[in-house]
Motif scaffolding. Structure first.
Motif, PDB file in Angstrom:
ATOM      1  N   MET A   1      -0.423  19.660 -10.152  1.00 47.45           N
ATOM      2  CA  MET A   1      -1.348  19.089  -9.345  1.00 47.45           C
ATOM      3  C   MET A   1      -2.612  19.984  -9.051  1.00 47.45           C
ATOM      4  O   MET A   1      -3.675  19.386  -9.124  1.00 47.45           O
ATOM      5  N   GLU A   2      -2.401  21.033  -8.701  1.00 38.75           N
ATOM      6  CA  GLU A   2      -3.717  21.859  -8.312  1.00 38.75           C
ATOM      7  C   GLU A   2      -4.600  22.431  -9.545  1.00 38.75           C
ATOM      8  O   GLU A   2      -5.705  21.895  -9.507  1.00 38.75           O
ATOM      9  N   CYS A   3      -3.793  22.587 -10.502  1.00 37.23           N
ATOM     10  CA  CYS A   3      -4.490  22.683 -11.984  1.00 37.23           C
ATOM     11  C   CYS A   3      -5.211  21.156 -12.494  1.00 37.23           C
ATOM     12  O   CYS A   3      -6.238  21.419 -13.055  1.00 37.23           O
ATOM     13  N   LYS A   4      -4.473  20.324 -12.253  1.00 38.72           N
ATOM     14  CA  LYS A   4      -4.979  19.053 -12.772  1.00 38.72           C
ATOM     15  C   LYS A   4      -6.173  18.751 -11.825  1.00 38.72           C
ATOM     16  O   LYS A   4      -7.024  18.124 -12.339  1.00 38.72           O
ATOM     17  N   THR A   5      -6.134  18.853 -10.664  1.00 37.98           N
ATOM     18  CA  THR A   5      -7.293  18.935  -9.828  1.00 37.98           C
ATOM     19  C   THR A   5      -8.338  19.473  -9.812  1.00 37.98           C
ATOM     20  O   THR A   5      -9.617  19.024  -9.947  1.00 37.98           O
ATOM     21  N   ARG A   6      -8.193  20.939 -10.437  1.00 33.53           N
ATOM     22  CA  ARG A   6      -9.201  21.706 -10.388  1.00 33.53           C
ATOM     23  C   ARG A   6      -9.813  21.566 -11.789  1.00 33.53           C
ATOM     24  O   ARG A   6     -11.210  21.284 -12.065  1.00 33.53           O
ATOM     25  N   TYR A   7      -9.196  20.888 -12.923  1.00 30.86           N
ATOM     26  CA  TYR A   7      -9.865  20.492 -14.128  1.00 30.86           C
ATOM     27  C   TYR A   7     -10.498  19.239 -14.040  1.00 30.86           C
ATOM     28  O   TYR A   7     -11.700  19.037 -14.727  1.00 30.86           O
ATOM     29  N   LYS A   8     -10.062  18.350 -13.133  1.00 27.68           N
ATOM     30  CA  LYS A   8     -10.909  17.257 -12.994  1.00 27.68           C
ATOM     31  C   LYS A   8     -12.205  17.433 -12.219  1.00 27.68           C
ATOM     32  O   LYS A   8     -13.044  16.667 -12.523  1.00 27.68           O
TER      33      LYS A   8
ATOM     34  N   ARG B   1       0.861  -1.122   0.016  1.00 27.27           N
ATOM     35  CA  ARG B   1       0.049   0.118   0.089  1.00 27.27           C
ATOM     36  C   ARG B   1       0.920   0.934  -0.025  1.00 27.27           C
ATOM     37  O   ARG B   1       0.555   2.371  -0.838  1.00 27.27           O
ATOM     38  N   THR B   2       1.976   1.239   0.847  1.00 30.52           N
ATOM     39  CA  THR B   2       2.639   2.205   0.848  1.00 30.52           C
ATOM     40  C   THR B   2       3.400   2.547  -0.426  1.00 30.52           C
ATOM     41  O   THR B   2       3.742   3.926  -0.903  1.00 30.52           O
ATOM     42  N   VAL B   3       3.934   1.442  -1.210  1.00 36.48           N
ATOM     43  CA  VAL B   3       4.775   1.610  -2.587  1.00 36.48           C
ATOM     44  C   VAL B   3       3.579   2.072  -3.612  1.00 36.48           C
ATOM     45  O   VAL B   3       3.863   2.848  -4.621  1.00 36.48           O
ATOM     46  N   ARG B   4       2.534   1.662  -3.726  1.00 40.07           N
ATOM     47  CA  ARG B   4       1.321   1.731  -4.802  1.00 40.07           C
ATOM     48  C   ARG B   4       0.802   3.279  -4.681  1.00 40.07           C
ATOM     49  O   ARG B   4       0.494   3.802  -5.736  1.00 40.07           O
ATOM     50  N   VAL B   5       1.392   3.898  -3.553  1.00 42.25           N
ATOM     51  CA  VAL B   5       0.979   5.540  -3.408  1.00 42.25           C
ATOM     52  C   VAL B   5       1.636   6.312  -4.501  1.00 42.25           C
ATOM     53  O   VAL B   5       1.075   7.119  -5.167  1.00 42.25           O
ATOM     54  N   PHE B   6       2.902   5.746  -4.973  1.00 41.42           N
ATOM     55  CA  PHE B   6       3.680   6.249  -5.955  1.00 41.42           C
ATOM     56  C   PHE B   6       3.139   6.210  -7.448  1.00 41.42           C
ATOM     57  O   PHE B   6       3.726   6.838  -8.363  1.00 41.42           O
ATOM     58  N   LYS B   7       1.956   5.272  -7.673  1.00 34.08           N
ATOM     59  CA  LYS B   7       1.302   5.286  -8.940  1.00 34.08           C
ATOM     60  C   LYS B   7       0.518   6.494  -9.139  1.00 34.08           C
ATOM     61  O   LYS B   7       0.050   6.631 -10.159  1.00 34.08           O
ATOM     62  N   ASP B   8       0.211   7.008  -8.298  1.00 33.18           N
ATOM     63  CA  ASP B   8      -0.554   8.217  -8.370  1.00 33.18           C
ATOM     64  C   ASP B   8       0.102   9.376  -8.754  1.00 33.18           C
ATOM     65  O   ASP B   8       0.925  10.053  -8.214  1.00 33.18           O
ATOM     66  N   VAL B   9      -0.159   9.950  -9.955  1.00 33.16           N
ATOM     67  CA  VAL B   9       0.446  11.167 -10.547  1.00 33.16           C
ATOM     68  C   VAL B   9       0.413  12.430  -9.743  1.00 33.16           C
ATOM     69  O   VAL B   9       1.461  13.105  -9.368  1.00 33.16           O
ATOM     70  N   ASP B  10      -0.741  12.712  -8.842  1.00 32.04           N
ATOM     71  CA  ASP B  10      -0.903  13.770  -8.162  1.00 32.04           C
ATOM     72  C   ASP B  10       0.123  13.890  -6.948  1.00 32.04           C
ATOM     73  O   ASP B  10       0.819  14.702  -6.553  1.00 32.04           O
TER      74      ASP B  10
ATOM     75  N   GLU C   1     -16.038  21.824 -17.146  1.00 38.95           N
ATOM     76  CA  GLU C   1     -16.658  22.777 -17.900  1.00 38.95           C
ATOM     77  C   GLU C   1     -16.171  24.091 -17.846  1.00 38.95           C
ATOM     78  O   GLU C   1     -16.313  24.956 -18.674  1.00 38.95           O
ATOM     79  N   THR C   2     -15.338  24.526 -16.578  1.00 34.83           N
ATOM     80  CA  THR C   2     -15.007  25.840 -16.453  1.00 34.83           C
ATOM     81  C   THR C   2     -13.611  25.957 -17.071  1.00 34.83           C
ATOM     82  O   THR C   2     -13.037  27.092 -16.785  1.00 34.83           O
ATOM     83  N   ASN C   3     -13.074  24.878 -17.494  1.00 30.76           N
ATOM     84  CA  ASN C   3     -11.653  24.980 -17.976  1.00 30.76           C
ATOM     85  C   ASN C   3     -11.487  24.823 -19.549  1.00 30.76           C
ATOM     86  O   ASN C   3     -10.449  24.531 -20.121  1.00 30.76           O
ATOM     87  N   THR C   4     -12.680  25.312 -20.317  1.00 30.39           N
ATOM     88  CA  THR C   4     -12.363  25.270 -21.783  1.00 30.39           C
ATOM     89  C   THR C   4     -12.007  26.529 -22.282  1.00 30.39           C
ATOM     90  O   THR C   4     -12.241  27.467 -21.868  1.00 30.39           O
ATOM     91  N   PHE C   5     -11.376  26.280 -23.496  1.00 29.61           N
ATOM     92  CA  PHE C   5     -10.520  27.522 -23.890  1.00 29.61           C
ATOM     93  C   PHE C   5     -11.631  28.194 -25.053  1.00 29.61           C
ATOM     94  O   PHE C   5     -12.345  27.326 -25.733  1.00 29.61           O
TER      95      PHE C   5
END
Length: 323
Positions: free
Chosen positions: A308-315, A127-136, A319-323
């Motif tokens: 990470m913050e931009c990725k989380t906000r877009y996720k 479980r500790t090692v699998r955390v590093f699979k998360d890009v965030d 709809e608020t991040n369209t160009f």
């Protein structure tokens, strides 16, 4: 209608009270043992820091490399002092390990948890090692490393290269008192402030403040009249580190509510790696090079956290991040 107290209920209540008292005693005992262990380690570490600060001041090296402590001590009597202090350091660490191993209670008997099956160590490790699979989480690792590096910069570099050389070893304790006092005062304040400003703003402001401190330290030449400036710099580092430690751990707790044990364990490991790296090259590099390395890791961590913050906000709001 009042409930009747049966002998069985009374017996269970007494057993629960005795169990709570036993658990409380065990907690206080473990806390005392851990305090003694940290006292031994910190005392041994500070003795080596005082030695390096003294030799650094006598040689007039300022912010130059401290590698001469182990390779070029000219006086035979000073060399004996070096060997003695290293022996004391090793003995204190061995005593601390023995104290922790022999005195800490490792068998915690809790009747409420006895029915639950213990989690295998291999599963906890996975479980500790699998955390590093998360890009965030990977994007936040440099900021977690910088927490440990900032602690090493204050305790291992500022005390030796600035305080010990400019003011003398006798002022190291006062500077560290200022550092600890500032960290203790601002920690609860920023905890309440985060309710209104948010963790993201505080983390980015702390990164900017740390960059200003780094630039100032690169341009600044300490002297005998720099007590107020050194205290201000150490207080500034305390504020920055307190903000990062509280807010980053809060962000991790919110992001991974179901896997907090593994996440927090990795966070502490990342901080320890940062401290280890900073101490590893401490005696081989000059102070300005160390600050440049720290600045590079800080820039990488700030960019990673922003991504990470931009990725989380877009996720959360695509709809608020369209160009």
């Amino acid at each position: 209608m009042e409930s009747k107290t049966t002998p069985r209920t009374k017996l269970l209540s007494e057993e629960e009270t005795v169990g709570q008292r036993t658990t409380t005693k065990r907690i206080w005992k473990n806390l005392l043992v851990i305090s003694v262990v940290f006292l031994l380690n910190f005392g041994a570490f500070r003795s080596l820091q005082s030695l390096q600060s003294t030799l650094n001041s006598e040689a007039g090296l300022g912010v130059v490399s401290l590698s001469f402590v182990s390779t070029g001590v000219p006086d035979h009597k000073q060399q004996e002092i070096v060997y003695t202090l290293f022996g004391v350091f090793l003995a204190c660490n061995i005593l601390a390990a023995l104290t922790a191993g022999l005195c800490l209670d490792k068998d915690v008997k809790n009747s409420e948890l006895s029915s639950d099956e213990p989690t295998p160590v291999s599963q906890l490790l996975l479980r500790t090692v699998r955390v590093f699979k998360d890009v965030d989480y990977v994007l936040m690792v440099p900021m977690l490393v910088i927490i440990g590096m900032s602690e090493a910069i204050v305790t291992g570099e500022i005390t030796k290269s600035y305080v010990g050389c400019a003011l003398g070893v006798q002022m190291v304790g006062y500077v560290m008192m200022c550092y600890c006092a500032a960290s203790s005062v601002v920690s609860p304040l920023f905890g309440h402030l985060s309710k209104y400003e948010g963790a993201r703003i505080l983390i980015l402001v702390a990164a900017a403040a740390n960059a200003v401190l780094l630039i100032y330290m690169l341009l600044w030449q300490p002297d005998e009249d720099s007590l107020a400036t050194i205290l201000s710099v150490s207080g500034g580092w305390a504020v920055v580190r307190a903000v990062w430690r509280i807010q980053l751990l809060t962000v991790l707790g919110v992001m991974y509510p179901s896997n907090q044990e593994a996440v927090f364990a990795n966070a502490e490991m990342a901080g320890s790696i940062g401290s280890m790296l900073a101490f590893a090259y401490s005696s081989a590099l000059c102070m300005d090079v160390k600050l440049y390395i720290y600045m590079a890791v800080l820039a990488l961590g700030t960019v990673g956290y922003g991504a990470m913050e931009c990725k989380t906000r877009y996720k959360n709001n695509p709809e608020t991040n369209t160009f």
